[in-house]
Design a protein around this motif. Structure first.
Motif, short mmCIF file in Angstrom:
data_model
loop_
_atom_site.label_atom_id
_atom_site.label_comp_id
_atom_site.label_asym_id
_atom_site.label_seq_id
_atom_site.Cartn_x
_atom_site.Cartn_y
_atom_site.Cartn_z
N ALA A 104 0.84 -1.21 0.00
CA ALA A 104 0.00 0.00 0.00
C ALA A 104 0.87 1.25 0.00
N LYS A 105 1.98 1.20 0.72
CA LYS A 105 2.91 2.34 0.75
C LYS A 105 3.47 2.59 -0.64
N LYS A 106 3.90 1.53 -1.32
CA LYS A 106 4.46 1.68 -2.67
C LYS A 106 3.42 2.22 -3.65
N SER A 110 3.60 5.81 -5.62
CA SER A 110 3.46 5.88 -7.08
C SER A 110 2.34 6.83 -7.47
N GLU A 111 1.20 6.73 -6.78
CA GLU A 111 0.08 7.63 -7.05
C GLU A 111 0.43 9.08 -6.76
N LEU A 112 1.19 9.30 -5.70
CA LEU A 112 1.60 10.65 -5.34
C LEU A 112 2.50 11.24 -6.43
N LYS A 113 3.43 10.45 -6.89
CA LYS A 113 4.34 10.91 -7.95
C LYS A 113 3.56 11.25 -9.21
N LYS A 114 2.61 10.38 -9.57
CA LYS A 114 1.79 10.60 -10.76
C LYS A 114 0.94 11.87 -10.60
N HIS A 119 -0.09 17.78 -11.57
CA HIS A 119 -0.51 18.94 -10.79
C HIS A 119 -1.99 18.85 -10.39
N ASP A 120 -2.39 17.64 -10.02
CA ASP A 120 -3.77 17.37 -9.61
C ASP A 120 -3.84 17.43 -8.08
N GLU A 125 -3.63 15.10 -2.54
CA GLU A 125 -4.12 14.99 -1.16
C GLU A 125 -4.54 13.57 -0.83
N ARG A 126 -5.26 12.91 -1.74
CA ARG A 126 -5.67 11.51 -1.51
C ARG A 126 -4.47 10.60 -1.37
N ALA A 127 -3.48 10.77 -2.23
CA ALA A 127 -2.29 9.94 -2.19
C ALA A 127 -1.48 10.18 -0.90
N GLN A 128 -1.43 11.43 -0.46
CA GLN A 128 -0.73 11.74 0.79
C GLN A 128 -1.40 11.06 1.99
N VAL A 129 -2.73 11.05 2.02
CA VAL A 129 -3.45 10.39 3.10
C VAL A 129 -3.20 8.88 3.05
#
Length: 145
Positions: A104-106, A110-114, A119-120, A125-129
């Motif tokens: 889940a961390k990985k 990956s989602e955060l980087k994407k 610039h979404d 915010e969702r990926a950071q949570v």
């Protein structure tokens, strides 16, 4: 064993039901405004919680059991020597699947980087949570092992 009248009850409840219920001498958690420790006869309190670890000390002796529980936010209420934690999700450290938490961390990284590349803001915010939740589960697992 500690004097029974100096212990109080702590319950951790999620939408799936009661996941933890014991007598204890101390509960520690992170509220949105900082770290909190609650002991027997504390004044009534209601406070929102952040993603974090709940530590429940089940006796007054130095070598007493400490239970670790990962939560993803919720509320803490204490009155009449009963502590109730209502959490969106909660897992005892002994039930955390480390490989699932690391996966889940990985995924979150990956989602955060994407999301950052696009610039979404909402996706960021969702990926950071999701990342904070995964890191918290790993940390709680490691605190008990």
């Amino acid at each position: 064993m500690a004097d029974p009248e100096k212990l109080f009850i702590v319950n951790v409840v999620t939408p799936d039901g009661l996941i933890f219920s014991h007598h204890c001498s101390l509960v520690e958690m992170r509220a949105i405004d900082g770290q909190r420790s609650i002991m027997y006869n504390h004044l009534p309190i209601l406070t929102p919680l952040t993603i974090g670890e709940i530590r429940v000390k089940r006796g007054r002796e130095m070598n007493e059991t400490v239970n670790h529980i990962a939560i993803s936010g919720g509320y803490f209420e204490f009155s009449n020597n009963v502590a109730t934690i209502i959490a969106d999700s909660a897992e005892r450290s002994t039930r955390i699947n480390l490989s699932r938490a690391e996966a889940a961390k990985k995924r979150a990284q990956s989602e955060l980087k994407k999301a950052k590349s696009m610039h979404d803001r909402r996706s960021i915010e969702r990926a950071q949570v999701a990342l904070r939740r995964a890191v918290n589960r790993i940390s709680v697992y490691n605190s008990d092992n």
